[in-house]
Design an enzyme around this catalytic site. Sequence first.
Site, short mmCIF file in Angstrom:
data_model
loop_
_atom_site.label_atom_id
_atom_site.label_comp_id
_atom_site.label_asym_id
_atom_site.label_seq_id
_atom_site.Cartn_x
_atom_site.Cartn_y
_atom_site.Cartn_z
N ALA A 125 0.85 -1.19 0.00
CA ALA A 125 0.00 0.00 0.00
C ALA A 125 0.88 1.23 0.00
O ALA A 125 1.95 1.26 0.62
CB ALA A 125 -0.92 0.02 1.21
N ALA A 127 0.45 5.43 0.45
CA ALA A 127 -0.43 6.54 0.78
C ALA A 127 0.32 7.86 0.69
O ALA A 127 1.46 7.92 0.25
CB ALA A 127 -1.04 6.34 2.16
N ALA A 130 3.12 7.88 3.84
CA ALA A 130 3.99 6.71 4.03
C ALA A 130 3.54 5.58 3.12
O ALA A 130 2.49 5.67 2.48
CB ALA A 130 3.94 6.26 5.49
N GLN A 131 4.37 4.54 3.06
CA GLN A 131 3.96 3.34 2.35
C GLN A 131 4.31 2.12 3.19
O GLN A 131 5.12 2.19 4.11
CB GLN A 131 4.60 3.25 0.97
N VAL A 132 3.66 0.99 2.86
CA VAL A 132 3.75 -0.20 3.69
C VAL A 132 4.29 -1.37 2.87
O VAL A 132 3.84 -1.62 1.74
CB VAL A 132 2.38 -0.57 4.28
N LYS A 146 5.78 0.06 8.02
CA LYS A 146 5.35 1.37 7.53
C LYS A 146 6.55 2.31 7.51
O LYS A 146 7.25 2.46 8.51
CB LYS A 146 4.24 1.93 8.43
N ASP A 281 -9.23 9.15 10.65
CA ASP A 281 -8.90 9.06 9.22
C ASP A 281 -9.54 7.80 8.65
O ASP A 281 -8.89 6.96 8.04
CB ASP A 281 -7.38 9.03 9.05
#
Length: 514
Positions: A125, A127, A130-132, A146, A281
Site C-alpha cells: 500500500a 499513501a 507513508a507506504q507499507v 510502515k 482518518d
Amino acid sequence: MKYIRLIYIIYILLKYRLEEFIIFNRKLNLLARFISIIFFFRPHNKNRGTRLRLALENLGPIFVKFGQLLSTRRDLIPLDIADELALLQDQVPPFPYKDAEKIITGSYGKSLDKIFKSFDTKPIASASVAQVHFATLHDGKDVAVKILRPNIKHVIDKDIKLLYLIARLLELIWSDGKRLRPREVVAEFYKHVQSELNLMLDAANCSRLGENFKDKKLLIVPEVYWDFCNEDVMVMERMHGTPISHVETLRKKKINIKDLARNGVEIFFTQVFRDSFFHADMHPGNIQVADDGRYIAMDFGIMGSLSENDKNYLARNFLAFFKRDYHDVALAHIESGWVPKDTSIDEFENAIRSVCEPIFNKPLKEISFGRLLIRLFQTSRRFNMEIQPQLTMLQKTLLNVEGLGRNLDPDLDLWETAAPFLKKYMSEQKGIKHIIKSLKNEFPHWLHLTPKLPRLIHEFLEKSNSQNKNVMTKDDFESFLKSQRNQTRWFKIIITFIGITLLVNLVILFYFIK
C-alpha cells in the site's frame, strides 16, 4: 517560497484543465471559458476524474487527503469522479525501494537482512505520507512495515504555510472569514498531521486503540512491535482482511453487510463517547474486514480526542436531535458560547427546525448529510455562530462514517442506530456508577486536602479579622456585626463541608477495602 508554491498550484490547475470545475458562478464560468481558449493546446486524452486525481497527487499529501475525503461523498460528487478519487486511498504512486531501504538502514544502523528475515520489495500500500511493505522477522512473525516518504516533513511544512496564507486571505476578502476562524482550523489540522510524521506517535495511537478494544468483539487492532519502531519506521502485526470498499467480495464471503454497517456506527460512537479517543482518518483505505465480520483498523497517524465538556455537549445535541427537541439544541448552543448570549432562542430554534425536520424518518439513502451541513452552515451565518476548531477532526470523521455506511447499506438509518447508544451514555453520566467513578478520581485530591482544611479555615478567619481592626463608625460597626454573622454562617458551612468530606472519604475508603 510559499508564493512560488502558489504559482505551482496554479500551474497544476491549468495543466490538468481543472478550470472546468468552477461552474458555480457565471463570472467564473466566463473566466473558465477564457482560460480554455487561451490554453487550447493542452491535451484532451484523459477524463475529468483522472485529471483531478493526477493534479491532487502532483500537489502533494495535503491535497491527497482532501481527495480522500471527497471520495467518500458519493452523494455530493459525480460517481466517475468519486471512483477515480478512491484510488488515492491506498494507491498513491510509491517511492522507489532503494529509498525505502536507505531509510530503514539509516534508522536502525544495520543492513536490511540483519533486521528482517525477508522483506517484500514491492509495497502493498502506498499513501500520501507513508507506504507499507510486508516482511518477516527472524523469529518467524509476519509483519507490516510502515515507512515515511523521503523528505515528507519538508513538503508538509511548505503546504501548511501555504494554507495559512490562504486562511489569512479568506479572513480579509470573505465576509464569513473571521467567523469561520480558518487559521485556527489550519492549526488544528496541522497538529494532527504532525502526529503522522512521527511513527512512534502512530505506534502509540495504535497501542492505545488496541487497549480500548482489547475484547476484539467488533474491532481488531494490530499488535505493535516496539523494538523495531522509531520516528521513520513502524513495525506491526500483519493483518489479513478484505478492504471494506470491496462489498461484493464481502458478500461472497457471507459477511452480513447490514450488521457490518451497524457495527461501524457502534464502533465510532464507542470511540467518541466511551473512550474520548477516535480514529480520525476512517476512509475505506484504512479499514478492512476479517473473514468473521469484525473490523480491522489500519493507519493510526491521525487520531482525535474530546474533552468531557465537548463530549457531553455533543451527546446532548445528538439526543435533542433524535427527540426533535430543537429548543434544547438552541439552548445548548447558547449555553456553550457557540452563538452569542443575546441570541433569540425562539428564532434560533425555528431556524434549526427548518433545517433538520425534513431529514427524520428517512433511510440514509434519502438523506444527504453533506447538504444538511451546508444548510446548517448557511443558517449559522444569521446567528454569528463560530466554527469550533477542536471538533474539526470529529466532523471530518463523521463524514467518513456516513460515506462508509452509505456504501455498505444505503438503507441504514444513522440516527436510529446511534440513538440507543447515546441514551445509554447519557444515563450513565447521570447514574450512580458515574458518581462513584468521579468520587474515585477525586478521592486522592480530597485525601490530600482534608488535613489542611483547619489551617486554611484559620488563615481565612485571621485575614477577615485583620481587615476589621481599624477604628469604626456606627455604620462600620453595623457592617462589622453583619460580617461577623456572615462569617459565622460561613464557618458553619465550612465545618459541615469538612464533616461531609470526611464521611465521603470513609465511604470511599470502605468501598476500596471491600
